[in-house]
Design a protein around this motif. Structure first.
Motif, short mmCIF file in Angstrom:
data_model
loop_
_atom_site.label_atom_id
_atom_site.label_comp_id
_atom_site.label_asym_id
_atom_site.label_seq_id
_atom_site.Cartn_x
_atom_site.Cartn_y
_atom_site.Cartn_z
N LYS A 60 0.84 -1.21 0.00
CA LYS A 60 0.00 0.00 0.00
C LYS A 60 0.87 1.25 0.00
O LYS A 60 0.56 2.23 -0.68
CB LYS A 60 -0.92 0.01 1.22
CG LYS A 60 -2.16 -0.84 1.06
CD LYS A 60 -3.09 -0.63 2.24
CE LYS A 60 -4.34 -1.48 2.11
NZ LYS A 60 -5.09 -1.51 3.38
N THR A 63 2.39 1.75 -3.42
CA THR A 63 1.43 2.11 -4.46
C THR A 63 0.76 3.45 -4.17
O THR A 63 -0.27 3.78 -4.75
CB THR A 63 0.35 1.03 -4.62
OG1 THR A 63 -0.18 0.72 -3.33
CG2 THR A 63 0.92 -0.23 -5.24
N ARG A 88 2.16 7.41 -9.97
CA ARG A 88 0.90 6.73 -10.29
C ARG A 88 0.70 6.33 -11.75
O ARG A 88 0.28 5.21 -12.03
CB ARG A 88 -0.28 7.58 -9.81
CG ARG A 88 -0.42 7.52 -8.31
CD ARG A 88 -1.45 8.50 -7.81
NE ARG A 88 -1.65 8.34 -6.37
CZ ARG A 88 -2.37 9.17 -5.63
NH1 ARG A 88 -2.95 10.22 -6.20
NH2 ARG A 88 -2.50 8.95 -4.34
N PHE A 93 -1.54 -2.06 -9.85
CA PHE A 93 -1.53 -3.01 -8.74
C PHE A 93 -2.81 -3.83 -8.71
O PHE A 93 -3.85 -3.42 -9.23
CB PHE A 93 -1.36 -2.27 -7.41
CG PHE A 93 -2.32 -1.13 -7.24
CD1 PHE A 93 -3.59 -1.34 -6.75
CD2 PHE A 93 -1.96 0.18 -7.58
CE1 PHE A 93 -4.48 -0.29 -6.59
CE2 PHE A 93 -2.84 1.24 -7.43
CZ PHE A 93 -4.12 0.99 -6.93
N PHE A 95 -4.84 -6.08 -5.72
CA PHE A 95 -4.94 -6.66 -4.39
C PHE A 95 -5.85 -7.88 -4.51
O PHE A 95 -6.88 -7.83 -5.16
CB PHE A 95 -5.51 -5.65 -3.39
CG PHE A 95 -4.52 -4.55 -3.07
CD1 PHE A 95 -3.60 -4.71 -2.06
CD2 PHE A 95 -4.50 -3.38 -3.80
CE1 PHE A 95 -2.67 -3.72 -1.78
CE2 PHE A 95 -3.58 -2.38 -3.53
CZ PHE A 95 -2.66 -2.55 -2.51
N ARG A 161 -6.99 -5.24 -16.45
CA ARG A 161 -7.17 -3.87 -15.98
C ARG A 161 -5.82 -3.25 -15.58
O ARG A 161 -5.52 -2.11 -15.94
CB ARG A 161 -8.12 -3.87 -14.76
CG ARG A 161 -8.65 -2.54 -14.43
CD ARG A 161 -8.49 -2.04 -12.99
NE ARG A 161 -7.97 -2.86 -11.96
CZ ARG A 161 -6.80 -2.64 -11.36
NH1 ARG A 161 -6.03 -1.65 -11.75
NH2 ARG A 161 -6.40 -3.43 -10.40
N LYS B 93 -9.57 2.84 -4.38
CA LYS B 93 -8.12 2.99 -4.47
C LYS B 93 -7.66 3.07 -5.93
O LYS B 93 -6.71 3.77 -6.25
CB LYS B 93 -7.41 1.87 -3.72
CG LYS B 93 -7.80 0.48 -4.20
CD LYS B 93 -7.06 -0.58 -3.39
CE LYS B 93 -7.43 -1.98 -3.79
NZ LYS B 93 -8.82 -2.37 -3.46
N LEU B 94 -8.37 2.34 -6.80
CA LEU B 94 -8.00 2.38 -8.22
C LEU B 94 -8.25 3.76 -8.79
O LEU B 94 -7.47 4.27 -9.59
CB LEU B 94 -8.82 1.35 -9.00
CG LEU B 94 -8.73 -0.09 -8.53
CD1 LEU B 94 -9.65 -0.98 -9.36
CD2 LEU B 94 -7.30 -0.58 -8.62
N ALA B 97 -5.67 6.29 -7.36
CA ALA B 97 -4.33 6.13 -7.92
C ALA B 97 -4.29 6.40 -9.43
O ALA B 97 -3.28 6.22 -10.06
CB ALA B 97 -3.81 4.73 -7.63
N SER B 98 -5.42 6.83 -9.99
CA SER B 98 -5.46 7.09 -11.43
C SER B 98 -5.27 8.58 -11.71
O SER B 98 -5.30 9.38 -10.80
CB SER B 98 -6.82 6.64 -11.98
OG SER B 98 -7.78 7.65 -11.74
#
Ligand SMILES: Nc1ncnc2c1ncn2[C@@H]1O[C@H](COP(=O)(O)OP(=O)(O)O)[C@@H](O)[C@H]1O
Ligand SMILES: [Mg+2]
Lengths: 265, 266
Positions: A60, A63, A88, A93, A95, A161, B93-94, B97-98
């Motif tokens: 975490k 990332t 970024r 990533f 999870f 993705r 979170k995706l 982080a984008s």
């Protein structure tokens, strides 16, 4: 040797938790007690350790989803907290588990949505998404809603993705959890293929065979500390010597020996 | 050319997908029952209660208020729950982080809700025409439509603030209900603002929909929109301010969550 792509120095992270409903008592959990390691471009780097060891916390932080309490975590030479904008676009990533997808959308729509989120030009999208769907073997089911996918299919979609933005580093936190042997093998092959394409992979897993087959180097982490860091052969040799054994242990034996050692720190 | 059109296409697709993936619309049936049926029933009920309390000579006033305030449903339970829904899907979170993690993440999310909100009001108005003697002269419909667009926009922008608060709160349901109640109670939909306690009246003026409700009632009574442009601009301005507050709050709370380690539930 090349310059490291990830540098972690004296990295600490504590969590403040509240226990009890009324009489809120605060408790400090030390998830990382000061860890150091470096990862080099193109490497598959494994992070092994029991539950609660601090693996997810480490990922975490790297990332950019969690700030360090102290110490350094740098990716491409940039601080993971403070310079996250520079990191970024170049990483991605996964999870483990089945979440992190839109279950009500089709697999295809999930990828279209994230392609837009990543600002991938429309012209490129169709070809890119089709290629990725074919690569992970979901092309034929691309129009089905994700809620009808099996765990393995969801995991494949996650991989597609995560590759949308053509990341230089991919972080995988327990990616093979809950997968059947066939799906796990497919995943393994994909990870290897990524590394062959020059991508850097940082991976956590509980499956020793997977780690043994894939990882160039492994850090064993326990109670928030790195207790060993070496190649698979190096770890096995160390345990062989420590046990004064004539036989080479496998990685699982070596791992269990390492994490049951009294703390060296 | 693509450089100009791509962002627009992106905007619309992000809006559609966000709507589809988070709002509880699984089928037309469900849409009719939950997203349309429930608010319309509520409108009928509140209108009848208000009419009973205030006497029957001005039932249309309460009907109009209750129709316009219907956008609260999309604003609070649609837009307002977006980010906590993303959090529970594990997709927040995706997004964070984008490269799309500010206005360009939040703004598209209001898009379909704005139209959904207007559609709900519109169907409400048809019901009003059937049951409450609501008749709007043809020439007023365009103005009415413009006001509804502004109303729905500012309500959805307000929803973004709630959505951002949802990042930090574990008790979002409580907040959703309190805010719903305030919208129903303080915007003049069900209760004359002039009769509210004096210290509450400024709050009414800071709420979305208050101005639009006044405007719609005025239009109904024959006052042209041109005499009330300050109210229209006020509503749009409020919407813009809500957007800015919502986005800033999102940025601040995201950073705080990254520091305290609560970006995810687990
Ligand atoms: N958000 C959080 N709040 C409080 N404690 C946490 C949080 N996340 C992790 N922890 C604690 O930190 C420690 C390390 O957790 P984690 O990094 O998830 O371990 P691993 O991934 O190796 O199983 C555990 O003791 C865990 O309970
Ligand atoms: Mg973990």
């Amino acid at each position: 040797m090349k310059n490291p792509i990830i540098t972690v120095q004296s990295l600490k992270r504590t969590y403040l938790t509240h226990i009890g409903l009324l009489n809120k008592e605060k408790k400090l959990v030390e998830a990382l007690k000061g860890i150091d390691f470096e990862v080099y471009p193109g490497e598959i780097f494994g992070l092994l350790g029991p539950n609660g060891a601090g693996k997810t916390t480490t990922i975490k932080i790297l990332t950019t989803l969690l700030a360090p309490s102290s110490g350094q975590a740098k990716v491409f030479g940039f601080k993971a907290f403070g310079e996250e904008k520079k990191i970024r676009p170049r990483i991605n990533f996964i999870f483990g588990g089945e979440r992190s997808l839109y279950w009500r959308l089709s697999g295809l729509d999930n990828l279209k949505y994230f392609a837009d989120i990543y600002k991938i030009p429309r012209k490129k999208q169709t070809e890119l998404i089709d290629d990725l769907l074919k690569e992970v073997g979901l092309y034929d089911v691309r129009k089905r809603k994700v809620e009808t996918y099996s765990k393995g299919m969801k995991q494949k979609l996650q991989i597609a993705r995560a590759l949308l933005n053509d990341p230089e580093i991919i972080f995988l936190d327990e990616p093979s959890i809950g997968l059947d042997p066939v799906a796990a093998r497919t995943l393994k092959n994909m990870i290897r293929a990524l590394s062959e394409k020059g991508k850097t992979v940082l991976l956590t897993t509980h499956y020793m065979q997977e780690a043994e087959e894939l990882c160039h180097r492994i850090a064993v982490i326990n109670h928030g500390q790195i207790i060993a860091l070496d190649t698979v052969e190096g770890l096995k040799n160390r345990v062989k010597n420590e046990q004064n054994s004539s036989q080479m242990p496998n990685l699982e034996d070596a791992y269990i020996h390492l994490i049951s050692e009294p703390n060296i720190a | 050319m693509a450089g100009l059109i791509d962002p627009i296409k992106r905007f619309f697709r992000k809006g559609t997908f966000a709507y589809k993936s988070t709002f509880a619309v699984m089928s037309l049936q469900q849409y009719l029952m939950v997203n349309l049926g429930a608010p319309l029933m509520q409108m009928l009920c509140f209108t009848l209660v208000a009419n009973y309390v205030y006497g029957s000579q001005n039932i249309t006033t309460w009907f109009i208020g209750n129709a316009v305030v219907l956008t609260y449903f999309n604003a609070i339970f649609g837009v307002g729950t977006h980010l906590s829904a993303e959090k529970s899907f594990g997709t927040l979170k995706l997004l964070i982080a984008s490269p799309s993690n500010g206005f360009n993440l939040l703004l598209p999310r209001t898009l379909l809700h704005i139209f959904d909100g207007i559609l709900t009001i519109f169907i409400g108005l048809i019901i009003g025409a059937l049951f409450f003697d609501f008749h709007l002269p043809i020439e007023a419909w365009l103005s009415f439509g413009v006001v509804l667009l502004a109303a729905s926009f500012s309500a959805m922008a307000f929803g973004l603030i709630i959505a951002s608060i949802g990042l930090a709160s574990r008790d979002l349901n409580l907040i959703l209900n309190v805010v719903s109640m305030s919208l129903l109670g303080l915007t003049g939909a069900n209760f004359p603002i002039s009769r509210l306690p004096e210290f509450i009246q400024p709050i009414s003026q800071m709420m979305p929909l208050t101005r639009s409700i006044t405007l719609c009632r005025a239009l109904y009574e024959g006052t042209p929109l041109s005499e009330n442009t300050h109210l229209l601009l006020g509503e749009i301005g409020l919407g813009v301010i809500f957007m800015i507050i919502g986005t800033s709050l999102f940025k601040i709370l995201t950073k705080k969550s990254i520091q305290s380690g609560v970006l995810e539930f687990f």
